[in-house]
Enzyme design. Structure first.
Site, PDB file in Angstrom:
ATOM      1  NE  ARG A   1       7.528  -2.847   6.035  1.00 26.33           N
ATOM      2  CZ  ARG A   1       6.223  -2.618   6.115  1.00 26.33           C
ATOM      3  NH1 ARG A   1       5.532  -2.330   5.038  1.00 26.33           N
ATOM      4  NH2 ARG A   1       5.607  -2.716   7.270  1.00 26.33           N
TER       5      ARG A   1
ATOM      6  NE  ARG B   1       6.463  -0.203  10.218  1.00 25.40           N
ATOM      7  CZ  ARG B   1       5.355  -0.268   9.509  1.00 25.40           C
ATOM      8  NH1 ARG B   1       5.276   0.360   8.378  1.00 25.40           N
ATOM      9  NH2 ARG B   1       4.337  -0.970   9.942  1.00 25.40           N
TER      10      ARG B   1
ATOM     11  NE  ARG C   1       2.428  -4.837  11.217  1.00 24.85           N
ATOM     12  CZ  ARG C   1       3.478  -4.835  10.380  1.00 24.85           C
ATOM     13  NH1 ARG C   1       4.610  -5.417  10.725  1.00 24.85           N
ATOM     14  NH2 ARG C   1       3.373  -4.262   9.221  1.00 24.85           N
TER      15      ARG C   1
ATOM     16  CE  LYS D   1      -2.205  -0.865   3.868  1.00 25.75           C
ATOM     17  NZ  LYS D   1      -1.655  -2.141   4.354  1.00 25.75           N
TER      18      LYS D   1
ATOM     19  NE  ARG E   1      -4.185  -1.621   9.965  1.00 25.47           N
ATOM     20  CZ  ARG E   1      -3.158  -1.150   9.259  1.00 25.47           C
ATOM     21  NH1 ARG E   1      -3.233   0.003   8.639  1.00 25.47           N
ATOM     22  NH2 ARG E   1      -2.051  -1.837   9.175  1.00 25.47           N
TER      23      ARG E   1
HETATM   24  P1  ADP Z   1       1.098  -2.119   7.927  1.00 23.47           P
HETATM   25  O1  ADP Z   1      -0.064  -1.871   6.988  1.00 23.47           O
HETATM   26  O2  ADP Z   1       2.283  -2.656   7.207  1.00 23.47           O
HETATM   27  O3  ADP Z   1       0.739  -2.906   9.141  1.00 23.47           O
HETATM   28  P2  ADP Z   1       0.919   0.627   8.920  1.00 23.47           P
HETATM   29  O4  ADP Z   1       2.030   1.608   8.965  1.00 23.47           O
HETATM   30  O5  ADP Z   1      -0.249   0.930   8.035  1.00 23.47           O
HETATM   31  O6  ADP Z   1       1.601  -0.739   8.512  1.00 23.47           O
HETATM   32  O7  ADP Z   1       0.335   0.391  10.396  1.00 23.47           O
HETATM   33  C1  ADP Z   1       1.164   0.115  11.500  1.00 23.47           C
HETATM   34  C2  ADP Z   1       0.335   0.026  12.778  1.00 23.47           C
HETATM   35  O8  ADP Z   1      -0.313   1.283  13.028  1.00 23.47           O
HETATM   36  C3  ADP Z   1      -0.775  -0.989  12.799  1.00 23.47           C
HETATM   37  O9  ADP Z   1      -0.303  -2.286  13.141  1.00 23.47           O
HETATM   38  C4  ADP Z   1      -1.702  -0.406  13.888  1.00 23.47           C
HETATM   39  O10 ADP Z   1      -1.202  -0.643  15.180  1.00 23.47           O
HETATM   40  C5  ADP Z   1      -1.602   1.084  13.636  1.00 23.47           C
HETATM   41  N1  ADP Z   1      -2.641   1.565  12.669  1.00 23.47           N
HETATM   42  C6  ADP Z   1      -2.418   2.091  11.433  1.00 23.47           C
HETATM   43  N2  ADP Z   1      -3.580   2.408  10.840  1.00 23.47           N
HETATM   44  C7  ADP Z   1      -4.561   2.073  11.708  1.00 23.47           C
HETATM   45  C8  ADP Z   1      -5.982   2.129  11.668  1.00 23.47           C
HETATM   46  N3  ADP Z   1      -6.652   2.596  10.590  1.00 23.47           N
HETATM   47  N4  ADP Z   1      -6.678   1.682  12.747  1.00 23.47           N
HETATM   48  C9  ADP Z   1      -6.055   1.204  13.821  1.00 23.47           C
HETATM   49  N5  ADP Z   1      -4.713   1.099  13.923  1.00 23.47           N
HETATM   50  C10 ADP Z   1      -3.969   1.532  12.889  1.00 23.47           C
END
Ligand code: ADP
Length: 225
Positions: free
Chosen positions: A128, A161, A172, A15, A90
């Site tokens: 990554r 990360r 996750r 994404k 999400r």
């Molecule tokens: P990835 O999609 O690779 O898991 P992100 O950077 O999008 O990485 O998200 C990292 C973390 O940030 C998630 O595991 C969660 O803890 C938090 N997060 C991000 N977006 C949301 C969301 N829309 N709702 C709840 N938690 C979120």
């Protein structure tokens, strides 16, 4: 075509990479809730403090927190004519919140589902690396930097990360299966525009071509290279 894009997919589906390509092409802001939350943590804000433990454990941040943050961001001037949402919604309540927010403003979004199989996801997340200074993403297998461990653009030492460690990755992916995958069904049932792009094995440029076709943008795919 719509300039209001929601990029949907599991962690590691690409994404962030596609959002960066789309941003250049559509001249619309890339709004990543993960990046926004990490910024809040780095800045030591109260919100950052509240969400840090959940994020580092691989759990989702609470809906109200994220919804408020996103509504504030979407209301900014630069997002008026378009945006690329990455990592949001999400959960089904987040999707409901977003749909209402958009409907109130007469905005028609398009949701792009980047579909990737489980094994590719694990391999991508484990490999990554990111430049802590400029944010450029690498992968030690599929997109290694020219000099091992160093960013091509600014020579900074690449970082893993906090949540890209194996046990956190599993959590996750669990959260994705339990809370995020059902959002697809929500979009289908609600009759919103949802389009699926196979992002399993093609390089990012090819996936980007497919996205451009899906959203009916034709003069962009070449520019992004
Ligand atoms: P990835 O999609 O690779 O898991 P992100 O950077 O999008 O990485 O998200 C990292 C973390 O940030 C998630 O595991 C969660 O803890 C938090 N997060 C991000 N977006 C949301 C969301 N829309 N709702 C709840 N938690 C979120």
């Amino acid at each position: 075509m719509s300039n209001y894009i929601v990029l949907f997919g599991s962690p590691g589906s690409g994404k962030g990479t596609q959002a960066k390509l789309l941003k250049r092409c559509l001249q619309a802001p890339h709004i990543s809730t993960g990046d926004m939350l990490r910024e809040r943590i780095a800045q030591g804000t109260e919100l950052g403090f509240r969400v840090a433990a959940r994020m580092h454990a691989g759990a989702l941040v609470l809906d109200d927190t994220v919804n408020g943050m996103v509504a504030g961001r979407l209301g900014q001037r630069d997002a008026k004519d378009g945006f690329i949402l990455d990592g949001y919604p999400r959960t089904t309540p987040q999707a409901q919140f977003l749909c209402e927010w958009l409907d109130e403003r007469g905005i028609r979004e398009v949701v792009i589902h980047l579909a990737v199989d489980y094994n590719s996801i694990i391999a991508r997340l484990m490999g990554r690396r990111q430049c802590p200074r400029c944010g450029t993403l690498y992968n030690i297998v599929s997109r290694p930097p020219k000099r091992e461990g160093l960013c091509d653009l600014d020579g900074e030492k690449l970082a893993i990360r906090e949540d890209d460690r194996e046990e956190v990755i599993r959590e996750r992916l669990n959260a994705y299966d339990r809370q995020t995958r059902p959002v697809l069904e929500f979009y289908r049932t609600a009759g919103r525009r949802l389009t699926e792009v196979d992002a399993s094995s093609d390089p990012p440029e090819k996936v980007f071509d497919k996205i451009c076709q899906a959203i009916d943008v034709h003069d962009c795919a070449q520019d992004a290279r």
